[in-house]
Design a protein around this motif. Structure first.
Motif, PDB file in Angstrom:
ATOM      1  N   TYR A  10       0.827  -1.207   0.000  1.00 40.55           N
ATOM      2  CA  TYR A  10       0.000   0.000   0.000  1.00 40.55           C
ATOM      3  C   TYR A  10       0.864   1.261   0.000  1.00 40.55           C
ATOM      4  CZ  TYR A  10      -3.557   3.363   1.551  1.00 40.55           C
ATOM      5  OH  TYR A  10      -4.399   4.447   1.652  1.00 40.55           O
ATOM      6  N   CYS A  11       1.918   1.286   0.796  1.00 42.22           N
ATOM      7  CA  CYS A  11       2.799   2.452   0.846  1.00 42.22           C
ATOM      8  C   CYS A  11       3.439   2.714  -0.514  1.00 42.22           C
ATOM      9  CB  CYS A  11       3.879   2.269   1.906  1.00 42.22           C
ATOM     10  SG  CYS A  11       3.242   2.147   3.589  1.00 42.22           S
ATOM     11  N   ASP A  12       3.893   1.652  -1.175  1.00 39.97           N
ATOM     12  CA  ASP A  12       4.531   1.814  -2.478  1.00 39.97           C
ATOM     13  C   ASP A  12       3.516   2.258  -3.534  1.00 39.97           C
ATOM     14  OD1 ASP A  12       6.967   1.106  -1.427  1.00 39.97           O
ATOM     15  OD2 ASP A  12       6.768  -1.019  -1.960  1.00 39.97           O
ATOM     16  N   ARG A  13       2.295   1.772  -3.425  1.00 36.43           N
ATOM     17  CA  ARG A  13       1.266   2.205  -4.379  1.00 36.43           C
ATOM     18  C   ARG A  13       0.970   3.693  -4.215  1.00 36.43           C
ATOM     19  NH1 ARG A  13      -1.354  -2.587  -2.621  1.00 36.43           N
ATOM     20  NH2 ARG A  13      -3.061  -1.413  -1.646  1.00 36.43           N
ATOM     21  N   LEU A  14       0.933   4.166  -2.978  1.00 32.96           N
ATOM     22  CA  LEU A  14       0.709   5.592  -2.742  1.00 32.96           C
ATOM     23  C   LEU A  14       1.842   6.428  -3.325  1.00 32.96           C
ATOM     24  CD1 LEU A  14      -0.665   5.645   0.933  1.00 32.96           C
ATOM     25  CD2 LEU A  14      -1.948   5.825  -1.188  1.00 32.96           C
ATOM     26  N   ARG A  15       3.071   5.968  -3.150  1.00 34.44           N
ATOM     27  CA  ARG A  15       4.211   6.702  -3.703  1.00 34.44           C
ATOM     28  C   ARG A  15       4.166   6.717  -5.230  1.00 34.44           C
ATOM     29  NH1 ARG A  15       6.820   4.217   0.870  1.00 34.44           N
ATOM     30  NH2 ARG A  15       7.731   5.831   2.236  1.00 34.44           N
ATOM     31  N   ALA A  16       3.797   5.598  -5.824  1.00 32.25           N
ATOM     32  CA  ALA A  16       3.744   5.520  -7.282  1.00 32.25           C
ATOM     33  C   ALA A  16       2.673   6.450  -7.853  1.00 32.25           C
ATOM     34  CB  ALA A  16       3.477   4.083  -7.718  1.00 32.25           C
ATOM     35  N   CYS A  17       1.561   6.594  -7.136  1.00 33.43           N
ATOM     36  CA  CYS A  17       0.461   7.446  -7.590  1.00 33.43           C
ATOM     37  C   CYS A  17       0.557   8.871  -7.061  1.00 33.43           C
ATOM     38  CB  CYS A  17      -0.882   6.847  -7.169  1.00 33.43           C
ATOM     39  SG  CYS A  17      -1.247   5.248  -7.906  1.00 33.43           S
ATOM     40  N   ASN A  18       1.584   9.147  -6.271  1.00 33.69           N
ATOM     41  CA  ASN A  18       1.746  10.473  -5.661  1.00 33.69           C
ATOM     42  C   ASN A  18       0.519  10.839  -4.816  1.00 33.69           C
ATOM     43  OD1 ASN A  18       3.117  12.824  -5.040  1.00 33.69           O
ATOM     44  ND2 ASN A  18       2.358  13.924  -6.828  1.00 33.69           N
ATOM     45  N   LEU A  19       0.055   9.867  -4.022  1.00 34.83           N
ATOM     46  CA  LEU A  19      -1.065  10.065  -3.120  1.00 34.83           C
ATOM     47  C   LEU A  19      -0.583   9.982  -1.680  1.00 34.83           C
ATOM     48  CD1 LEU A  19      -3.706   7.748  -4.853  1.00 34.83           C
ATOM     49  CD2 LEU A  19      -3.644  10.240  -4.947  1.00 34.83           C
ATOM     50  N   LEU A  76       3.258  23.968   4.586  1.00 36.23           N
ATOM     51  CA  LEU A  76       2.892  22.848   5.454  1.00 36.23           C
ATOM     52  C   LEU A  76       3.395  21.528   4.872  1.00 36.23           C
ATOM     53  CD1 LEU A  76       1.308  21.995   8.018  1.00 36.23           C
ATOM     54  CD2 LEU A  76      -0.702  21.708   6.554  1.00 36.23           C
ATOM     55  N   ASP A  77       3.228  21.355   3.568  1.00 39.33           N
ATOM     56  CA  ASP A  77       3.714  20.130   2.917  1.00 39.33           C
ATOM     57  C   ASP A  77       5.233  20.028   3.012  1.00 39.33           C
ATOM     58  OD1 ASP A  77       1.150  19.434   2.246  1.00 39.33           O
ATOM     59  OD2 ASP A  77       1.235  20.317   0.245  1.00 39.33           O
ATOM     60  N   LYS A  78       5.905  21.150   2.897  1.00 39.06           N
ATOM     61  CA  LYS A  78       7.367  21.143   3.002  1.00 39.06           C
ATOM     62  C   LYS A  78       7.809  20.808   4.425  1.00 39.06           C
ATOM     63  CE  LYS A  78      11.427  23.997   1.969  1.00 39.06           C
ATOM     64  NZ  LYS A  78      11.906  25.316   1.482  1.00 39.06           N
ATOM     65  N   HIS A  79       7.066  21.322   5.420  1.00 42.94           N
ATOM     66  CA  HIS A  79       7.415  21.067   6.818  1.00 42.94           C
ATOM     67  C   HIS A  79       7.167  19.611   7.195  1.00 42.94           C
ATOM     68  CE1 HIS A  79       7.865  21.609  11.114  1.00 42.94           C
ATOM     69  NE2 HIS A  79       6.587  21.297  11.336  1.00 42.94           N
ATOM     70  N   TRP A  80       6.135  19.003   6.625  1.00 43.80           N
ATOM     71  CA  TRP A  80       5.764  17.637   6.981  1.00 43.80           C
ATOM     72  C   TRP A  80       6.215  16.605   5.938  1.00 43.80           C
ATOM     73  CZ3 TRP A  80       0.005  18.418   8.875  1.00 43.80           C
ATOM     74  CH2 TRP A  80       0.020  18.869  10.205  1.00 43.80           C
ATOM     75  N   HIS A  81       7.135  16.947   5.078  1.00 36.13           N
ATOM     76  CA  HIS A  81       7.446  16.076   3.942  1.00 36.13           C
ATOM     77  C   HIS A  81       8.023  14.722   4.372  1.00 36.13           C
ATOM     78  CE1 HIS A  81      11.513  17.578   4.757  1.00 36.13           C
ATOM     79  NE2 HIS A  81      11.969  16.575   4.023  1.00 36.13           N
ATOM     80  N   ASN A  82       8.622  14.646   5.579  1.00 37.96           N
ATOM     81  CA  ASN A  82       9.241  13.386   6.009  1.00 37.96           C
ATOM     82  C   ASN A  82       8.427  12.656   7.076  1.00 37.96           C
ATOM     83  OD1 ASN A  82       9.613  15.205   8.035  1.00 37.96           O
ATOM     84  ND2 ASN A  82      11.759  14.712   8.431  1.00 37.96           N
ATOM     85  N   GLN A  83       7.152  13.008   7.216  1.00 37.80           N
ATOM     86  CA  GLN A  83       6.310  12.344   8.211  1.00 37.80           C
ATOM     87  C   GLN A  83       5.923  10.943   7.723  1.00 37.80           C
ATOM     88  OE1 GLN A  83       5.250  13.221  11.196  1.00 37.80           O
ATOM     89  NE2 GLN A  83       5.830  15.370  11.348  1.00 37.80           N
ATOM     90  N   ASP A  84       6.017   9.956   8.605  1.00 37.10           N
ATOM     91  CA  ASP A  84       5.665   8.576   8.246  1.00 37.10           C
ATOM     92  C   ASP A  84       4.182   8.427   7.934  1.00 37.10           C
ATOM     93  OD1 ASP A  84       8.284   7.831   8.647  1.00 37.10           O
ATOM     94  OD2 ASP A  84       7.961   7.199  10.732  1.00 37.10           O
ATOM     95  N   ILE A  85       3.352   9.252   8.559  1.00 37.84           N
ATOM     96  CA  ILE A  85       1.908   9.126   8.397  1.00 37.84           C
ATOM     97  C   ILE A  85       1.455   9.451   6.975  1.00 37.84           C
ATOM     98  CG2 ILE A  85       1.288  11.495   9.017  1.00 37.84           C
ATOM     99  CD1 ILE A  85      -1.022  10.355  10.642  1.00 37.84           C
ATOM    100  N   ILE A  86       2.312  10.073   6.175  1.00 41.74           N
ATOM    101  CA  ILE A  86       1.959  10.395   4.796  1.00 41.74           C
ATOM    102  C   ILE A  86       1.658   9.124   4.012  1.00 41.74           C
ATOM    103  CG2 ILE A  86       2.833  11.378   2.634  1.00 41.74           C
ATOM    104  CD1 ILE A  86       4.364  13.407   4.251  1.00 41.74           C
ATOM    105  N   TYR A  87       2.412   8.058   4.263  1.00 43.00           N
ATOM    106  CA  TYR A  87       2.222   6.799   3.539  1.00 43.00           C
ATOM    107  C   TYR A  87       1.829   5.637   4.455  1.00 43.00           C
ATOM    108  CZ  TYR A  87       4.661   9.428  -0.076  1.00 43.00           C
ATOM    109  OH  TYR A  87       5.015  10.384  -0.989  1.00 43.00           O
TER     110      TYR A  87
END
Length: 733
Positions: A608-617, A705-716
């Motif tokens: 699921y995490c890789d699918r989100l990265r591939a779709c930029n979601l 906000l996106d730049k500040h949170w770009h490395n948050q694990d919860i994104i994926y």
């Protein structure tokens, strides 16, 4: 008639068209009437359209299911394939069969390529032009949502039927006309003057050629034309040339208070809602009016709206059609009030009222009297008076039309000025009811509620209902009692108290309901929004099924565009209001996106995490946290109307760490208040740095906000916590 898909206006065409339309500037302004000026302008414009804009008609082949517009090369291949097949059938020559298979496979590859191109175009346009998406879907649907054979009973009890398009159109036109209000001639009690000494006088509307050109530049070119058949795309492309003649026509119309007859016509399409298709009441009328008239309406609306807002003449309890106010903001404000009340015990009784055909029943004489009481300019009142009078409409069913019908009451459907006129008409309703109970409006959707702690509180709410009904009787609107519901919100609710509305001199008890739809959000007695979440999940799955069945050759880019516009939008609507904190609800929502990202065959083997990265979601859980921050930013920085926003208390002390816009967090006793928007956002907001919250625009805030949170694990990973917040992500524990 112009087909939207056929409008391919080249630069050469535009230059030729502009050279012709420039002659419209020679209108005799002083001695011509508005109708004469409009007819000359329209004649020249239609002449230019007929000469320079290509039109494609409906070819019989286009009506075939799944028909694809083949180009000449592909048609040649198809013909060659047929010839080779016939040769194989007649000769049984293996060489002919081999050649046939080669050409057959080539035709299939080229056909698939055409389908992929069309699906890609639909996906790219689906956000800005959803009509293109639904046209593509309906073209492939087995069942058509058209007007069915109609059945009804006349005043004598005799059954009547309408089986062909012409009869259906006339039957619908007769039904739509039956809802109009017949305003009595007797003298009515006029509204007291709302203009105080502090109010500024409403100035005259002074429009310029630049104003007209600016409005033309903002036209939505994918919209349909009105009865005058002047397409928005044509008006947009020729805006530099037609701005001046339109300015002359608008000036003449305002100065004389007269509108061209074309501007008072409407073409109505009946849209099926739900229930039996044979019932005329299950169709909603959608009107198309003149685009040129809408431009002048928007200029008048903007001028009148500025006057009303500058003088605070519109109630703070009205959220509809006003800049800086929204459905989401009203619901956030309501949830803040309700959860705060419930912290102190008791329950909240809410009465959801419904006006029967409210926009169609507004009487014109009473409306004009209210415009005068609010100090609207006399010139504009004269123009609006003529705008409301002598209007006509006809109903279209397929290619057949009904007879023209007269509009005797109501706000013109499909108009730009109509919503503001209705806001003015219903504005004083709040003054009548708020002495007894709290009332909030979103256009014609009114709800009254009261915090019930003592027996007298029930009486106060009933008094508010009585005032509401008295207002409707005085101003000739009608309450639809069958659609009025009572919702009781609280932990241990008591439904023994009854509320009633008088009908035919007899009290009718309002029915209690365990849930009510409020501005698109399903609200239940416990305010846990579980039913709303399940409803949105089902809707998202339904849309996902439509995409899966009709788009067989999706790539990652097309899928992402379709998913964001058609599926995820249902899961995002007002998410700050119903944001869940139970693990089961969060997982159920996330499961929709998990399934959606598996539609593409090349994505099924990925996590699921890789699918989100591939779709930029991102995960839906992260989007809701991000959405909370965006709503908080709009409230704190005044992007929303501060007078109607939930109250967020700022911290006065600067001795602690954090940003300069830190918020104060109140103590709570119950989870209902703890996870309410105004409380749950405090920890996350206070941890944002100054360079994020100090953004000057909403888009700039989103970027930071996106730049500040770009490395948050919860994104994926929706099970992860938001780093640096502490206990605020404890919802998954």
């Amino acid at each position: 008639m112009l087909a939207v898909c056929a409008l391919n206006i080249t630069n050469t065409t535009i230059l030729k068209f502009i050279s012709m339309t420039k002659s419209t500037a020679l209108l005799d302004y002083a001695h011509s009437s508005v109708d004469e000026m409009w007819e000359k302008f329209k004649l020249l414009l239609m002449d230019g359209i007929n000469k320079f804009i290509p039109v494609t008609g409906q070819h019989p082949q286009n009506l075939k299911k799944n028909f694809q517009p083949f180009n000449s090369d592909l048609r040649h291949l198809v013909h060659r394939k047929h010839r080779l097949w016939n040769r194989w059938i007649s000769t049984r020559n293996e060489a002919a069969l081999k050649q046939y298979k080669v050409i057959r496979n080539k035709v299939k590859r080229e056909t698939v390529k055409l389908i992929q191109q069309e699906q890609q175009r639909v996906a790219v346009e689906c956000k800005k032009n959803p009509k293109r998406f639904w046209q593509y879907i309906n073209k492939r649907a087995k069942t058509k949502t058209c007007v069915g054979d109609l059945r009804w009973f006349d005043s004598n009890g005799c059954e009547k039927r309408a089986d062909n398009d012409r009869d259906k159109a006339n039957a619908l036109q007769e039904f739509f006309s039956s809802v109009y209000t017949i305003e009595p001639d007797n003298v009515f009690t006029k509204l007291a003057n709302k203009v105080t000494e502090k109010c500024k006088h409403m100035s005259d509307l002074d429009i310029s050629q630049d104003d007209v050109e600016h409005k033309l530049k903002g036209l939505n070119i994918v919209k349909s034309p009105g009865p005058d058949q002047l397409h928005p795309r044509v008006l947009y492309e020729t805006r530099a040339s037609i701005a001046y003649p339109l300015y002359l026509i608008y000036s003449k119309s305002l100065s004389t208070g007269v509108l061209p007859a074309d501007w008072k016509l409407a073409e109505v399409t009946a849209i099926y809602k739900k229930g039996p298709k044979a019932d005329r009441g299950n169709y909603r009328p959608v009107s198309l009016t003149s685009v040129c008239c809408k431009i002048l309406e928007s200029l008048i609306r903007d001028h009148a709206m500025r006057y009303l807002l500058d003088n605070s003449l519109l109630s703070e309890k009205q959220y509809g059609f006003i800049k800086g106010r929204s459905a989401s903001l009203q619901l956030l404000h309501m949830m803040d009030k309700w959860t705060d009340y419930l912290e102190n015990g008791g329950q909240i009784d809410v009465v959801y009222s419904d006006f029967e055909k409210a926009f169609d029943k507004v009487p014109h004489t009473r409306l004009i009297s209210k415009l005068r009481s609010y100090g609207i300019n006399t010139v504009i009142i004269d123009w609006i008076t003529d705008f409301l009078q002598a209007r006509k409409y006809r109903v279209k069913v397929n290619s057949s039309y009904s007879d023209w019908g007269n509009v005797t009451s109501g706000i013109p459907q499909g108009s730009v000025l109509g919503p503001l006129l209705f806001l003015i008409y219903i504005n004083d309703l709040i003054d009548c009811c708020e002495n007894y109970s709290e009332i909030y409006l979103f256009a014609d959707d009114a709800k009254l509620f009261h915090h019930i702690l003592h027996a007298s509180d029930h009486c106060s709410l009933q008094s508010g209902i009585n005032e509401l009904q008295d207002w409707t009787q005085n101003w000739l609107l009608k309450i639809n009692i069958n659609k009025c519901k009572v919702l009781t919100v609280g932990r241990d609710v008591d439904k023994n108290n009854t509320y009633s509305i008088i009908e035919n001199n007899k009290p009718v008890t309002l029915q209690y309901s365990s849930q009510c739809k409020d501005l698109g959000v399903l609200i239940d007695e416990k305010l846990n929004f579980r039913d709303h979440i399940h409803e949105k999940i089902n809707k998202a799955y339904s849309m996902l099924g439509i995409i899966k069945r009709n788009f067989k050759y999706l790539n990652i880019q097309c899928f992402t565009l379709l998913y964001k516009s058609m599926v995820r939008s249902h899961l995002d609507y007002c998410s700050s209001v119903w944001n869940p904190y139970h693990k089961g609800d969060i997982e159920a929502l996330e499961k929709v996106q998990k399934r959606a990202t598996k539609i593409l065959p090349e994505m099924k083997h990925l996590s699921y995490c890789d699918r989100l990265r591939a779709c930029n979601l991102t995960t839906l859980h992260y989007r809701r946290i991000r959405g909370d921050m965006i709503e908080t930013y709009k409230i704190v920085t005044g992007k929303y109307d501060t007078a109607v926003s939930p109250k967020l208390e700022k911290v006065d002390s600067y001795t602690t760490r954090g940003n300069d816009l830190r918020l104060h967090k109140k103590r709570t006793r119950y989870d209902l208040r703890k996870y309410c928007f105004t409380n749950r956002i405090v920890d996350v907001w206070n941890c944002l740095p100054n360079w994020v919250v100090s953004a000057d625009t909403t888009n700039n805030f989103k970027t930071r906000l996106d730049k500040h949170w770009h490395n948050q694990d919860i994104i994926y990973d929706f099970t992860a916590q938001l780093h640096g917040i502490g206990s605020r992500s404890e919802s998954l524990n």
